[in-house]
Write an enzyme that holds these catalytic residues in place. Structure first.
Site, PDB file in Angstrom:
ATOM      1  N   ARG A  21       0.827  -1.215   0.000  1.00 24.40           N
ATOM      2  CA  ARG A  21       0.000   0.000   0.000  1.00 24.40           C
ATOM      3  C   ARG A  21       0.856   1.258   0.000  1.00 24.40           C
ATOM      4  O   ARG A  21       0.623   2.170  -0.793  1.00 24.40           O
ATOM      5  CB  ARG A  21      -0.960   0.005   1.186  1.00 24.40           C
ATOM      6  CG  ARG A  21      -2.051  -1.044   1.085  1.00 24.40           C
ATOM      7  CD  ARG A  21      -2.941  -1.052   2.300  1.00 24.40           C
ATOM      8  NE  ARG A  21      -2.146  -1.346   3.492  1.00 24.40           N
ATOM      9  CZ  ARG A  21      -2.496  -1.066   4.732  1.00 24.40           C
ATOM     10  NH1 ARG A  21      -3.630  -0.459   4.987  1.00 24.40           N
ATOM     11  NH2 ARG A  21      -1.723  -1.393   5.742  1.00 24.40           N
ATOM     12  N   ASN A  39      -6.089  -2.697   1.928  1.00 22.38           N
ATOM     13  CA  ASN A  39      -6.079  -4.153   2.044  1.00 22.38           C
ATOM     14  C   ASN A  39      -7.512  -4.649   2.124  1.00 22.38           C
ATOM     15  O   ASN A  39      -8.368  -3.987   2.717  1.00 22.38           O
ATOM     16  CB  ASN A  39      -5.341  -4.596   3.305  1.00 22.38           C
ATOM     17  CG  ASN A  39      -3.843  -4.476   3.183  1.00 22.38           C
ATOM     18  OD1 ASN A  39      -3.293  -4.436   2.086  1.00 22.38           O
ATOM     19  ND2 ASN A  39      -3.171  -4.416   4.317  1.00 22.38           N
TER      20      ASN A  39
END
Length: 93
Positions: A21, A39
């Protein structure tokens, strides 16, 4: 000036717990692409990229490999109508 595009992306494999990320945010900022990344409970990463077509494509191409510790096994892309996002953020999972 090129019209903005929006790509909704799902990445599967070893993509959580590997800095995916944060690295995606850094890559998006380098490309001048807005959107978000998060996520998913099933182990995938989901992202939305908005920006110039070539920049969005470069970011999608980057996601095919991701950061060094990632092992990307799947990549799904769906194109949607842009919503005018102006920055990139990492969303809470």
């Amino acid at each position: 000036m090129a019209t903005a595009v929006r790509a909704h992306v799902w990445v599967g494999g070893k993509v959580q717990g590997v800095y995916f990320r944060a690295a995606t945010r850094e890559a998006a900022q380098r490309q001048g692409v807005a959107g978000w990344v998060r996520n998913l409970p099933d182990g995938r990463v989901e992202a939305v990229f908005e920006g110039p077509p070539a920049a969005v494509q470069r970011l999608i191409d980057w996601c095919r490999q991701g950061p060094p510790a990632a092992v990307v096994e799947q990549l799904r892309v769906a194109y949607e109508l842009p919503e005018g996002l102006t920055h990139f953020e990492v969303l809470r999972s």
